[in-house]
Design a protein around this motif. Structure first.
Motif, PDB file in Angstrom:
ATOM      1  N   SER A 387     -47.938 -50.466  67.515  1.00  0.00           N
ATOM      2  CA  SER A 387     -48.571 -50.348  66.203  1.00  0.00           C
ATOM      3  C   SER A 387     -50.028 -50.796  66.252  1.00  0.00           C
ATOM      4  CB  SER A 387     -47.790 -51.145  65.160  1.00  0.00           C
ATOM      5  OG  SER A 387     -47.801 -52.519  65.447  1.00  0.00           O
ATOM      6  N   GLU A 388     -50.336 -51.815  67.077  1.00  0.00           N
ATOM      7  CA  GLU A 388     -51.732 -52.232  67.231  1.00  0.00           C
ATOM      8  C   GLU A 388     -52.563 -51.124  67.865  1.00  0.00           C
ATOM      9  OE1 GLU A 388     -51.542 -55.803  69.462  1.00  0.00           O
ATOM     10  OE2 GLU A 388     -50.669 -56.996  67.818  1.00  0.00           O
ATOM     11  N   GLN A 389     -51.999 -50.446  68.839  1.00  0.00           N
ATOM     12  CA  GLN A 389     -52.714 -49.321  69.454  1.00  0.00           C
ATOM     13  C   GLN A 389     -52.894 -48.178  68.451  1.00  0.00           C
ATOM     14  OE1 GLN A 389     -54.158 -49.065  72.439  1.00  0.00           O
ATOM     15  NE2 GLN A 389     -53.558 -51.155  73.017  1.00  0.00           N
ATOM     16  N   LEU A 390     -51.882 -47.964  67.606  1.00  0.00           N
ATOM     17  CA  LEU A 390     -51.996 -46.905  66.600  1.00  0.00           C
ATOM     18  C   LEU A 390     -53.079 -47.238  65.575  1.00  0.00           C
ATOM     19  CD1 LEU A 390     -48.245 -45.991  65.988  1.00  0.00           C
ATOM     20  CD2 LEU A 390     -50.008 -44.531  66.997  1.00  0.00           C
ATOM     21  N   MET A 391     -53.253 -48.494  65.235  1.00  0.00           N
ATOM     22  CA  MET A 391     -54.318 -48.882  64.307  1.00  0.00           C
ATOM     23  C   MET A 391     -55.683 -48.487  64.856  1.00  0.00           C
ATOM     24  SD  MET A 391     -52.948 -52.627  63.008  1.00  0.00           S
ATOM     25  CE  MET A 391     -54.383 -52.915  61.962  1.00  0.00           C
ATOM     26  N   ARG A 392     -55.869 -48.624  66.141  1.00  0.00           N
ATOM     27  CA  ARG A 392     -57.137 -48.243  66.766  1.00  0.00           C
ATOM     28  C   ARG A 392     -57.356 -46.736  66.704  1.00  0.00           C
ATOM     29  NH1 ARG A 392     -56.641 -52.042  72.226  1.00  0.00           N
ATOM     30  NH2 ARG A 392     -56.448 -54.030  71.085  1.00  0.00           N
ATOM     31  N   ARG A 393     -56.276 -46.013  66.497  1.00  0.00           N
ATOM     32  CA  ARG A 393     -56.362 -44.557  66.399  1.00  0.00           C
ATOM     33  C   ARG A 393     -56.300 -44.076  64.950  1.00  0.00           C
ATOM     34  NH1 ARG A 393     -54.274 -46.047  71.216  1.00  0.00           N
ATOM     35  NH2 ARG A 393     -54.635 -44.692  73.031  1.00  0.00           N
TER      36      ARG A 393
END
Length: 450
Positions: A387-393
């Motif tokens: 989810s943290e990686q998705l926030m960056r996207r």
């Protein structure tokens, strides 16, 4: 709790000891989850009878300041807020964690509103509108004893569950909850001061072994979602429901609450866990998923004793559900055009979720759609990292541990609300999830094959 903290507790009576402990909690000297001294240890330190300490702890338990865990001791209660459904406030990210129905699929009530005004309703009149009661009786009857069934109207399913537990339980009573669990249920149990006992959920719903273990721990109520379980999307199979009824039949006075929240939208057959031997039971169906969350109305069918307890908390003088709202709900659900729209909406959610699960599967992330508004996606790495990686996207997702009562497997899950995405956005999100898994150190099936 260390010895120094024990020395800060003072008092000779139960009230004085309880006030001393409450002061330590309020000052932050005792934090949520901290263990209090054993009854024996504190009684010896203060030079009082053990029963005095037991009475002090009971006062704090009733006030919701502490919780008891049997052999696990007495702990300071966790009063931190539970994550709830809905849009994230002040976020610039694309929110795929809402749990909301598609607003474009909620029927427009404008035309029906003009036809439901009627005469004013005054104090002392029946809580449930007679016309709605007549329709709801047929809606709720499946597999229930019509002679014993009583109907009650509440302000939504969450309100119904809260009132049902309040009229049957006291603080620190144990309640069996599905794990992973609906966020509103977690919130209700915490606020009510009840003790949650997790029951694992698999692809066929609440597990028999988990329910049997919870009953052995002395739970006084069981909350079960027969279909479209939130967050997992699981629905009870006929076999599983039969087996659960057999286990519950051995505990006829445990309150069994059946929350069929997705009802008219569900693509699965309804299988009840309420058997003929059950003496305390309630079935809840709300209209919020298909008529909209702002239509705060749910119908509860229950046994006469439970219905009487609910009636005491829903009086004609103060706390009934608006008859205008009841009439509006009835006008909508009996409109053939609205009925067709609800059926199309249910098919839309199922189709969109299945399509997105297929997108993930094509990218090496196996997924099955289940039933309901959301997808429950298994990951090879912790969901928080993904989810943290998705926030960056540019995406705001919800990790499974928010729904967990202790199941480690939930930390490897994402709950996604994707039914309102366009095909292009769905493709982009699926690509980004696969990339996020790899960035978090996981391997998709395609990467493994490659």
């Amino acid at each position: 709790m260390n010895g120094d903290m024990t020395l800060q507790i003072n008092g000779r009576t139960a009230s004085e000891i309880a006030d001393s402990l409450r002061s330590l909690v309020e000052r932050g000297a005792l934090r949520p989850g901290d263990a209090l001294p054993s009854v024996r240890a504190l009684a010896e330190t203060l030079g009082v009878n053990r029963n005095t300490v037991v009475a002090a702890y009971r006062q704090l338990t009733q006030a919701g300041v502490v919780v008891t865990r049997g052999r696990g001791g007495t702990l300071v209660a966790d009063r931190s807020p539970v994550a709830l459904e809905g849009f994230a406030a002040d976020s610039v990210l694309r929110d795929i964690a809402t749990g909301n129905p598609d607003p474009t699929l909620i029927p427009d009530p404008t035309r029906a509103l003009a036809a439901v005004t009627g005469r004013p309703v005054l104090y002392g009149e029946p809580v449930i509108d007679p016309a709605l009661e007549e329709w709801a009786r047929e809606w709720m009857l499946e597999d229930l004893d019509a002679a014993r069934m009583r109907l009650t109207i509440t302000s939504g399913a969450g309100d119904a569950v809260e009132r049902l537990l309040a009229q049957a339980l006291t603080r620190d009573d144990a309640v069996a909850l599905e794990d992973p669990c609906f966020l509103t249920s977690i919130h209700t149990i915490r606020v009510g001061g009840y003790r949650p006992v997790p029951v694992a959920v698999d692809d066929e719903g609440m597990t028999v072994e988990g329910l049997r273990a919870a009953l052995a721990q002395g739970v006084r109520a069981v909350i079960c979602t027969p279909r479209a379980q939130n967050p997992s999307g699981a629905s009870l199979s006929a076999r599983r429901a039969h087996d659960l009824r057999a286990v519950l039949a051995e505990h006829p006075y445990v309150l069994v609450i059946e929350d069929d929240h997705f009802s008219m939208l569900s693509q699965q057959h309804f299988h009840s866990v309420i058997g003929p031997a059950q003496r305390r039971w309630a079935r809840i169906r709300s209209v919020s998923k298909f008529l909209g969350p702002d239509m705060c109305l749910a119908v509860t069918a229950s046994d006469p004793q439970t219905a009487d307890g609910l009636a005491m908390r829903l009086t004609p003088g103060t706390t009934w559900v608006s008859h205008l709202l009841q009439r509006l709900a009835l006008a909508l659900v009996t409109d053939p055009g609205v009925g067709d729209a609800i059926r199309r909406a249910g098919e839309h959610y199922a189709r969109q979720n299945a399509a997105f699960a297929a997108r993930l599967d094509a990218r090496g992330i196996p997924a099955s759609p289940g039933d309901g508004l959301n997808l429950w996606v298994a990951l090879p790495v912790p969901a928080r990292a993904v989810s943290e990686q998705l926030m960056r996207r540019g995406w705001l997702a919800r990790s499974g541990d928010e729904f967990s009562l202790g199941a480690d497997a939930s930390s490897l899950r994402l709950r996604l609300t994707v039914h309102d995405l366009s095909d292009d956005d769905a493709d982009l999100l699926a690509d980004d999830i696969a990339a996020a898994v790899r960035a978090a150190g996981g391997r998709t099936r395609m990467a493994e094959v490659g």
